[in-house]
Design a protein around this motif. Structure first.
Motif, PDB file in Angstrom:
ATOM      1  N   LEU A 288       0.839  -1.202   0.000  1.00  0.00           N
ATOM      2  CA  LEU A 288       0.000   0.000   0.000  1.00  0.00           C
ATOM      3  C   LEU A 288       0.874   1.251   0.000  1.00  0.00           C
ATOM      4  O   LEU A 288       2.056   1.186   0.344  1.00  0.00           O
ATOM      5  CB  LEU A 288      -0.906  -0.009   1.241  1.00  0.00           C
ATOM      6  N   ASP A 289       0.268   2.385  -0.366  1.00  0.00           N
ATOM      7  CA  ASP A 289       1.021   3.650  -0.378  1.00  0.00           C
ATOM      8  C   ASP A 289       1.413   4.074   1.029  1.00  0.00           C
ATOM      9  O   ASP A 289       2.438   4.701   1.237  1.00  0.00           O
ATOM     10  CB  ASP A 289       0.172   4.765  -1.010  1.00  0.00           C
ATOM     11  N   ARG A 290       0.534   3.752   1.996  1.00  0.00           N
ATOM     12  CA  ARG A 290       0.873   4.060   3.391  1.00  0.00           C
ATOM     13  C   ARG A 290       0.366   2.931   4.275  1.00  0.00           C
ATOM     14  O   ARG A 290      -0.624   2.261   3.949  1.00  0.00           O
ATOM     15  CB  ARG A 290       0.233   5.383   3.815  1.00  0.00           C
ATOM     16  N   PRO A 291       1.056   2.690   5.412  1.00  0.00           N
ATOM     17  CA  PRO A 291       0.601   1.591   6.264  1.00  0.00           C
ATOM     18  C   PRO A 291      -0.662   1.986   7.036  1.00  0.00           C
ATOM     19  O   PRO A 291      -0.767   3.126   7.482  1.00  0.00           O
ATOM     20  CB  PRO A 291       1.765   1.384   7.232  1.00  0.00           C
TER      21      PRO A 291
ATOM     22  N   ARG B  27     -11.489   9.406  18.569  1.00  0.00           N
ATOM     23  CA  ARG B  27     -10.527  10.429  18.979  1.00  0.00           C
ATOM     24  C   ARG B  27      -9.319  10.499  18.052  1.00  0.00           C
ATOM     25  O   ARG B  27      -8.888  11.576  17.658  1.00  0.00           O
ATOM     26  CB  ARG B  27     -10.039  10.143  20.401  1.00  0.00           C
ATOM     27  N   HIS B  28      -8.751   9.314  17.707  1.00  0.00           N
ATOM     28  CA  HIS B  28      -7.480   9.315  16.964  1.00  0.00           C
ATOM     29  C   HIS B  28      -7.661   9.131  15.461  1.00  0.00           C
ATOM     30  O   HIS B  28      -6.735   9.386  14.706  1.00  0.00           O
ATOM     31  CB  HIS B  28      -6.572   8.176  17.441  1.00  0.00           C
ATOM     32  N   GLY B  29      -8.800   8.580  15.030  1.00  0.00           N
ATOM     33  CA  GLY B  29      -8.950   8.263  13.608  1.00  0.00           C
ATOM     34  C   GLY B  29      -8.079   7.099  13.159  1.00  0.00           C
ATOM     35  O   GLY B  29      -7.659   7.039  11.995  1.00  0.00           O
ATOM     36  N   VAL B  30      -7.832   6.156  14.061  1.00  0.00           N
ATOM     37  CA  VAL B  30      -7.039   4.968  13.709  1.00  0.00           C
ATOM     38  C   VAL B  30      -7.752   4.144  12.636  1.00  0.00           C
ATOM     39  O   VAL B  30      -8.967   4.259  12.461  1.00  0.00           O
ATOM     40  CB  VAL B  30      -6.782   4.069  14.948  1.00  0.00           C
ATOM     41  N   ASP B  31      -6.992   3.301  11.944  1.00  0.00           N
ATOM     42  CA  ASP B  31      -7.531   2.519  10.823  1.00  0.00           C
ATOM     43  C   ASP B  31      -8.170   1.201  11.255  1.00  0.00           C
ATOM     44  O   ASP B  31      -8.585   0.418  10.392  1.00  0.00           O
ATOM     45  CB  ASP B  31      -6.417   2.238   9.802  1.00  0.00           C
ATOM     46  N   ALA B  32      -8.206   0.928  12.563  1.00  0.00           N
ATOM     47  CA  ALA B  32      -8.894  -0.275  13.048  1.00  0.00           C
ATOM     48  C   ALA B  32      -9.306  -0.055  14.497  1.00  0.00           C
ATOM     49  O   ALA B  32      -8.650   0.677  15.245  1.00  0.00           O
ATOM     50  CB  ALA B  32      -7.998  -1.502  12.956  1.00  0.00           C
ATOM     51  N   ALA B  33     -10.397  -0.715  14.889  1.00  0.00           N
ATOM     52  CA  ALA B  33     -10.787  -0.798  16.293  1.00  0.00           C
ATOM     53  C   ALA B  33     -10.263  -2.126  16.819  1.00  0.00           C
ATOM     54  O   ALA B  33     -10.200  -3.104  16.074  1.00  0.00           O
ATOM     55  CB  ALA B  33     -12.311  -0.759  16.414  1.00  0.00           C
TER      56      ALA B  33
ATOM     57  N   VAL C 248      -1.004   9.177  14.188  1.00  0.00           N
ATOM     58  CA  VAL C 248      -1.974   8.764  13.166  1.00  0.00           C
ATOM     59  C   VAL C 248      -1.957   9.771  12.008  1.00  0.00           C
ATOM     60  O   VAL C 248      -1.895   9.391  10.829  1.00  0.00           O
ATOM     61  CB  VAL C 248      -3.396   8.635  13.765  1.00  0.00           C
ATOM     62  N   ALA C 249      -1.962  11.073  12.360  1.00  0.00           N
ATOM     63  CA  ALA C 249      -1.954  12.111  11.317  1.00  0.00           C
ATOM     64  C   ALA C 249      -0.689  11.996  10.463  1.00  0.00           C
ATOM     65  O   ALA C 249      -0.741  12.115   9.233  1.00  0.00           O
ATOM     66  CB  ALA C 249      -2.057  13.492  11.960  1.00  0.00           C
ATOM     67  N   LEU C 250       0.436  11.735  11.114  1.00  0.00           N
ATOM     68  CA  LEU C 250       1.705  11.583  10.378  1.00  0.00           C
ATOM     69  C   LEU C 250       1.630  10.395   9.424  1.00  0.00           C
ATOM     70  O   LEU C 250       1.992  10.497   8.247  1.00  0.00           O
ATOM     71  CB  LEU C 250       2.847  11.407  11.385  1.00  0.00           C
ATOM     72  N   ALA C 251       1.127   9.268   9.930  1.00  0.00           N
ATOM     73  CA  ALA C 251       1.029   8.063   9.086  1.00  0.00           C
ATOM     74  C   ALA C 251       0.052   8.282   7.936  1.00  0.00           C
ATOM     75  O   ALA C 251       0.230   7.736   6.851  1.00  0.00           O
ATOM     76  CB  ALA C 251       0.584   6.869   9.929  1.00  0.00           C
ATOM     77  N   HIS C 252      -0.976   9.101   8.164  1.00  0.00           N
ATOM     78  CA  HIS C 252      -1.968   9.376   7.121  1.00  0.00           C
ATOM     79  C   HIS C 252      -1.479  10.434   6.144  1.00  0.00           C
ATOM     80  O   HIS C 252      -2.198  10.792   5.210  1.00  0.00           O
ATOM     81  CB  HIS C 252      -3.289   9.843   7.749  1.00  0.00           C
ATOM     82  N   GLY C 253      -0.272  10.978   6.389  1.00  0.00           N
ATOM     83  CA  GLY C 253       0.280  11.977   5.482  1.00  0.00           C
ATOM     84  C   GLY C 253      -0.327  13.343   5.655  1.00  0.00           C
ATOM     85  O   GLY C 253      -0.220  14.210   4.786  1.00  0.00           O
ATOM     86  N   GLU C 254      -0.992  13.551   6.805  1.00  0.00           N
ATOM     87  CA  GLU C 254      -1.535  14.883   7.086  1.00  0.00           C
ATOM     88  C   GLU C 254      -0.473  15.655   7.852  1.00  0.00           C
ATOM     89  O   GLU C 254       0.312  15.069   8.587  1.00  0.00           O
ATOM     90  CB  GLU C 254      -2.800  14.765   7.968  1.00  0.00           C
ATOM     91  N   THR C 255      -0.453  16.973   7.707  1.00  0.00           N
ATOM     92  CA  THR C 255       0.496  17.744   8.500  1.00  0.00           C
ATOM     93  C   THR C 255      -0.126  18.035   9.862  1.00  0.00           C
ATOM     94  O   THR C 255      -1.206  18.604   9.929  1.00  0.00           O
ATOM     95  CB  THR C 255       0.895  19.059   7.779  1.00  0.00           C
ATOM     96  N   ALA C 256       0.554  17.572  10.906  1.00  0.00           N
ATOM     97  CA  ALA C 256      -0.016  17.706  12.255  1.00  0.00           C
ATOM     98  C   ALA C 256       0.553  18.931  12.938  1.00  0.00           C
ATOM     99  O   ALA C 256       1.624  19.376  12.615  1.00  0.00           O
ATOM    100  CB  ALA C 256       0.301  16.473  13.079  1.00  0.00           C
TER     101      ALA C 256
END
Ligand code: CP3
Length: 349
Positions: A18-21, A65-71, A341-349
């Motif tokens: 994938l492009d990002r984990p 809260r975090h927007g993680v990719d899994a519960a 999470v924001a860093l991994a998603h490529g968002e600027t935190a």
């Protein structure tokens, strides 16, 4: 919106590059969150696990809260033992404590006389809580991960009667009375399998087997006394949902934790760089990990560089799921997890 079966987590588990984990955190639900501490006031840990609406709400808190990719399902590795009627409590700051440790051949005979079917029959609240979570997550397509304790890690608590450092009594039983050991480990595998099945019936999209203390075993003991039972805990799930297998300090047995190539991903702690782990695991296994939980306390530029290094090393595996090397410490500032999470998603935190 893609459904959970097309989520980044499940695709990474299938081995898709994938492009990002995808990113989630072991122990993302729990004491690092003030909203968790508020909800838990007045309810004992294991009672909270058996209250479906409460367990579902706690599971969802870190996703919101975090927007993680899994519960990850809010429960505990000893819950299926409680469902089997075994007397166990979780002491705050200490961990699982059993009223009657299982030490002799007679003790083993007594506990293994309980049918693992009793767990399946008592697991209604688990199925119900998982289904509540899955219904809430349907709109976003976020997958739910179910989990269970592996037979050795459960036995380490059960034989000792509580937490221990080197799990000496469990390791001793393997050699002093191998017949009792195998009987107990086989029973624990069936109990954990029933717990996993209840979560998958509730709609979990993947499962993780926690063998947190497997790193205390020699490779020879791991292969002879433990791996076959861990495989039998996961076996009923194989073919229905993807599987992750995790332990701490497992460098010397990392390749064995693939369980003969039957698991989709192996979790790695912070001790071994992910590119080294990927080389040991080969190109048929996804790696999960391995941010050092100690660095959650470091200044952001130090932690950021570490997370980027983990992501970079993870690229040498067939696929990578970003996580910590072990659980979120309770004193963690939750804002730090949101920033990862924001860093991994490529968002600027
Ligand atoms: O967010 C999640 O990861 C989901 C929930 C989860 C819990 N326990 C909740 C919990 C999961 C996946 C577990 C697994 C678990 N439980 C493991 C394997 C993972 C690991 O950390 O290695 C183990 C070894 C246990 C046994 C256990 N239960 C311990 C050692 C403790 C900590 C005791 C303490 O107070 O420090 C627990 C209690 C526990 N399990 C808590 C939570 C949120 C804390 C209880 C509380 O909030 O009062």
């Amino acid at each position: 919106m893609p459904g959970p079966a097309d989520s980044l987590l499940v695709r990474a588990l299938r081995g898709e590059r994938l492009d990002r984990p995808p990113v989630w955190f072991m122990r993302q639900a729990g004491r690092s969150l003030p909203e968790y501490r508020d909800l838990r006031v007045g309810t004992r840990m294991l009672d909270a696990c058996l209250e479906p609406s409460l367990a579902a709400e706690i599971t969802l808190q870190p996703v919101r809260r975090h927007g993680v990719d899994a519960a990850i399902f809010f429960s505990d590795i000893v819950v299926p033992l409680r469902l089997a009627g075994v007397e166990v409590e979780i002491q705050p700051g200490r961990g699982p404590v059993f009223a009657e440790p299982v030490r002799t051949a007679d003790d083993v005979r007594r506990i293994t006389a309980i049918s693992p079917d009793a767990v399946a029959q008592a697991a209604g609240p688990i199925r119900e809580a998982a289904a509540l979570v899955v219904a809430e997550l349907a709109a976003s397509g976020t997958p739910l991960i179910g989990f269970a304790g592996a037979p050795f890690t459960l036995a380490a608590y059960l034989i000792e009667g509580g937490p221990s450092k080197e799990h000496l009594r469990a390791r001793a039983m393997m050699h002093a009375d191998p017949e009792s050991w195998h009987r107990l480990a086989g029973w624990l595998a069936a109990v954990s399998a029933a717990f996993l099945a209840a979560q998958v019936e509730g709609g979990a999209s993947a499962v993780q087997l926690f063998d947190s203390w497997a790193g205390s075993l020699s490779p020879a003991d791991y292969r002879a006394f433990v791996a076959p039972h861990s495989l039998s805990a996961l076996e009923p799930m194989l073919g229905s949902v993807p599987t992750i297998h995790f332990g701490v300090g497992t460098g010397p047995i990392l390749a064995d934790m693939r369980l003969g190539g039957r698991v989709d991903a192996v979790g790695v702690d912070w001790r071994m760089p992910l590119d080294e782990a990927a080389a040991l695991l080969g190109d048929a296994t996804t790696v999960q990990g391995n941010i050092d939980p100690a660095l959650l306390q470091a200044p952001w530029p130090v932690l950021e560089a570490h997370v980027l290094d983990v992501i970079e090393r993870g690229r040498s595996a067939r696929a990578h799921i970003l996580n910590l090397g072990h659980g979120v410490p309770p004193e963690t500032d939750p804002a730090v997890l949101t920033r990862i999470v924001a860093l991994a998603h490529g968002e600027t935190a």
